[in-house]
Design an enzyme around this catalytic site. Sequence first.
Site, PDB file in Angstrom:
ATOM      1  N   CYS A 111       0.816  -1.259   0.070  1.00  0.00           N
ATOM      2  CA  CYS A 111      -0.100  -0.057  -0.060  1.00  0.00           C
ATOM      3  C   CYS A 111       0.828   1.380   0.030  1.00  0.00           C
ATOM      4  CB  CYS A 111      -0.915   0.070   1.160  1.00  0.00           C
ATOM      5  SG  CYS A 111      -2.045  -1.273   1.231  1.00  0.00           S
ATOM      6  N   HIS A 251      -3.478   6.468   2.519  1.00  0.00           N
ATOM      7  CA  HIS A 251      -3.893   5.414   1.955  1.00  0.00           C
ATOM      8  C   HIS A 251      -5.265   5.179   2.352  1.00  0.00           C
ATOM      9  CE1 HIS A 251      -3.909   1.430   0.773  1.00  0.00           C
ATOM     10  NE2 HIS A 251      -3.923   0.824   2.044  1.00  0.00           N
ATOM     11  N   ASN A 281     -10.363  -0.378  -0.472  1.00  0.00           N
ATOM     12  CA  ASN A 281      -8.649  -0.451  -0.589  1.00  0.00           C
ATOM     13  C   ASN A 281      -8.240  -1.111  -1.707  1.00  0.00           C
ATOM     14  OD1 ASN A 281      -5.868  -0.908  -0.046  1.00  0.00           O
ATOM     15  ND2 ASN A 281      -6.442  -2.082   2.086  1.00  0.00           N
TER      16      ASN A 281
HETATM   17  N1  ACO Z   1     -18.778  -9.119   8.431  1.00  0.00           N
HETATM   18  C1  ACO Z   1     -19.055  -9.213   9.780  1.00  0.00           C
HETATM   19  N2  ACO Z   1     -18.559  -9.477  10.921  1.00  0.00           N
HETATM   20  C2  ACO Z   1     -17.121  -9.703  10.467  1.00  0.00           C
HETATM   21  C3  ACO Z   1     -16.565  -9.368   9.309  1.00  0.00           C
HETATM   22  C4  ACO Z   1     -17.273  -9.077   8.219  1.00  0.00           C
HETATM   23  N3  ACO Z   1     -16.938  -9.035   7.115  1.00  0.00           N
HETATM   24  N4  ACO Z   1     -15.110  -9.438   9.299  1.00  0.00           N
HETATM   25  C5  ACO Z   1     -14.952  -9.939  10.775  1.00  0.00           C
HETATM   26  N5  ACO Z   1     -16.111 -10.069  11.325  1.00  0.00           N
HETATM   27  C6  ACO Z   1     -16.395  -9.978  12.906  1.00  0.00           C
HETATM   28  C7  ACO Z   1     -15.585 -10.953  13.468  1.00  0.00           C
HETATM   29  O1  ACO Z   1     -15.763 -12.364  13.482  1.00  0.00           O
HETATM   30  C8  ACO Z   1     -15.466 -10.389  14.772  1.00  0.00           C
HETATM   31  O2  ACO Z   1     -16.723 -10.868  15.572  1.00  0.00           O
HETATM   32  P1  ACO Z   1     -16.522 -11.752  17.038  1.00  0.00           P
HETATM   33  O3  ACO Z   1     -16.113 -10.331  17.825  1.00  0.00           O
HETATM   34  O4  ACO Z   1     -17.693 -12.278  17.276  1.00  0.00           O
HETATM   35  O5  ACO Z   1     -15.115 -12.585  17.032  1.00  0.00           O
HETATM   36  C9  ACO Z   1     -15.764  -9.076  14.798  1.00  0.00           C
HETATM   37  O6  ACO Z   1     -16.331  -8.760  13.455  1.00  0.00           O
HETATM   38  C10 ACO Z   1     -14.454  -8.145  15.047  1.00  0.00           C
HETATM   39  O7  ACO Z   1     -13.517  -8.700  14.046  1.00  0.00           O
HETATM   40  P2  ACO Z   1     -12.097  -7.948  13.857  1.00  0.00           P
HETATM   41  O8  ACO Z   1     -11.137  -8.886  13.283  1.00  0.00           O
HETATM   42  O9  ACO Z   1     -11.610  -7.381  15.313  1.00  0.00           O
HETATM   43  O10 ACO Z   1     -12.591  -6.761  13.039  1.00  0.00           O
HETATM   44  P3  ACO Z   1     -11.948  -5.370  13.027  1.00  0.00           P
HETATM   45  O11 ACO Z   1     -12.770  -4.074  13.579  1.00  0.00           O
HETATM   46  O12 ACO Z   1     -10.500  -5.139  13.473  1.00  0.00           O
HETATM   47  O13 ACO Z   1     -11.985  -5.077  11.573  1.00  0.00           O
HETATM   48  C11 ACO Z   1     -10.527  -4.965   9.462  1.00  0.00           C
HETATM   49  C12 ACO Z   1     -11.267  -5.942  10.425  1.00  0.00           C
HETATM   50  C13 ACO Z   1     -11.419  -4.106   8.824  1.00  0.00           C
HETATM   51  C14 ACO Z   1      -9.842  -5.988   8.596  1.00  0.00           C
HETATM   52  C15 ACO Z   1      -9.718  -4.066  10.383  1.00  0.00           C
HETATM   53  O14 ACO Z   1      -8.530  -4.986  11.202  1.00  0.00           O
HETATM   54  C16 ACO Z   1      -8.585  -3.347   9.643  1.00  0.00           C
HETATM   55  O15 ACO Z   1      -8.755  -2.264   8.680  1.00  0.00           O
HETATM   56  N6  ACO Z   1      -7.256  -3.555   9.619  1.00  0.00           N
HETATM   57  C17 ACO Z   1      -6.120  -2.887   9.084  1.00  0.00           C
HETATM   58  C18 ACO Z   1      -5.852  -3.309   7.412  1.00  0.00           C
HETATM   59  C19 ACO Z   1      -4.593  -2.590   6.933  1.00  0.00           C
HETATM   60  O16 ACO Z   1      -4.558  -1.472   7.226  1.00  0.00           O
HETATM   61  N7  ACO Z   1      -3.749  -3.300   6.099  1.00  0.00           N
HETATM   62  C20 ACO Z   1      -2.629  -2.787   5.493  1.00  0.00           C
HETATM   63  C21 ACO Z   1      -2.989  -2.217   4.318  1.00  0.00           C
HETATM   64  S1  ACO Z   1      -3.502  -2.951   3.212  1.00  0.00           S
HETATM   65  C22 ACO Z   1      -2.458  -3.480   2.090  1.00  0.00           C
HETATM   66  O17 ACO Z   1      -1.048  -3.574   2.512  1.00  0.00           O
HETATM   67  C23 ACO Z   1      -2.498  -4.182   0.869  1.00  0.00           C
END
Ligand code: ACO
Length: 324
Positions: A111, A251, A281
Amino acid sequence: MRAKITATGSYLPRKVLSNVDLEKIVDTNDEWIKQRTGIEMRHIAENESTSELAAKAAEDVLNKSALSSSNIELIIVATVTPDQPLPATALFVQNKIGAYNAFAFDINAACSGFVYALSIANAYIVSGMVKNAIVIGAETLSKITDWTDRSTCVIFGDGAGAVLLERTEEDKGILSVVLHADGRYTDLMMVPAPGSKMPCSKKAIENGDIYIKMKGNETFKMAIRSIASVSKEALDIAGMDFKDVDWMISHQANKRIIDGVARRVGLEGERSIITIDKHANTAAATIPLAMDWAVEMGKIKEGDIVLLNSFGASLTWSAAVVRW
Ligand code: ACO
């Protein structure tokens, strides 16, 4: 001598996949995706390769510029989804746009790829090696997405953005760039195969090793602090402060990350460009896509100070200060 952004361009594939469409594919819902990521839709390249998206963004740039393709001296494509392992995607782009006087190569910094590529083009221009460059961020992440994994498939999209950089003697263009990397965190985000460590095999396909794996939560925790601190480094080098910034283009990985950075550095609201709602993204493409959108919307104007910042796999983070 500086490198100035003299034109921007973009291309998005025609097919749009909404959150409601995704509800039919995996166990997710529109509300969760919007609340947790800020994403409402994403574009999907069905029959197009990354170089086709990239070439269309480059053509858009050339249409808005006084230069023609034969004037271009350098093409850099930042991507994690190249057309093929060999040759570089930038060569397919060169052929598609007919820029045969340019040398061309790809870079992979996930990214952060666009800011990394911008820094390379800037260095070549400032050193006098070339007079201009087209820098492209282009991705077809849908092709390395596991459409059964709801933790990743809801966040990615496809698209390409590009800029033309030209040498100038004005005090405009790229004022500073700061790049960072930390290879201790390569396990946070990866596509394990195919590569020299895990060549293409039936087993790799069956295990889903050809798809993006991400420890989203751990990545999230590191993002806000890293983006804020690299932005301060870039502003310090440019002799500026956050209050001097007219526009921040981050980003677009998660709206909560972008808003968190904006709150931390005092750039909330209008001054932070948001396109994650419509583009999702798109890794290396998010910043040039958002930049072209902001220019087309009449937001960024001549003389504005634009702060670019990014954070990506695994780990790279970067920032640049640009006087438009
Ligand atoms: N739909 C519904 N529920 C979901 C989904 C979904 N798509 N995905 C996860 N959940 C649920 C999980 O199972 C969990 O449920 P539980 O509490 O019952 O166990 C709950 O939602 C929370 O899950 P988390 O993984 O903690 O969700 P989070 O709020 O962290 O969001 C996300 C996930 C969007 C991926 C976030 O962590 C994020 O944006 N991370 C950073 C990503 C990033 O910056 N990556 C680097 C750049 S990308 C690159 O380099 C190409």
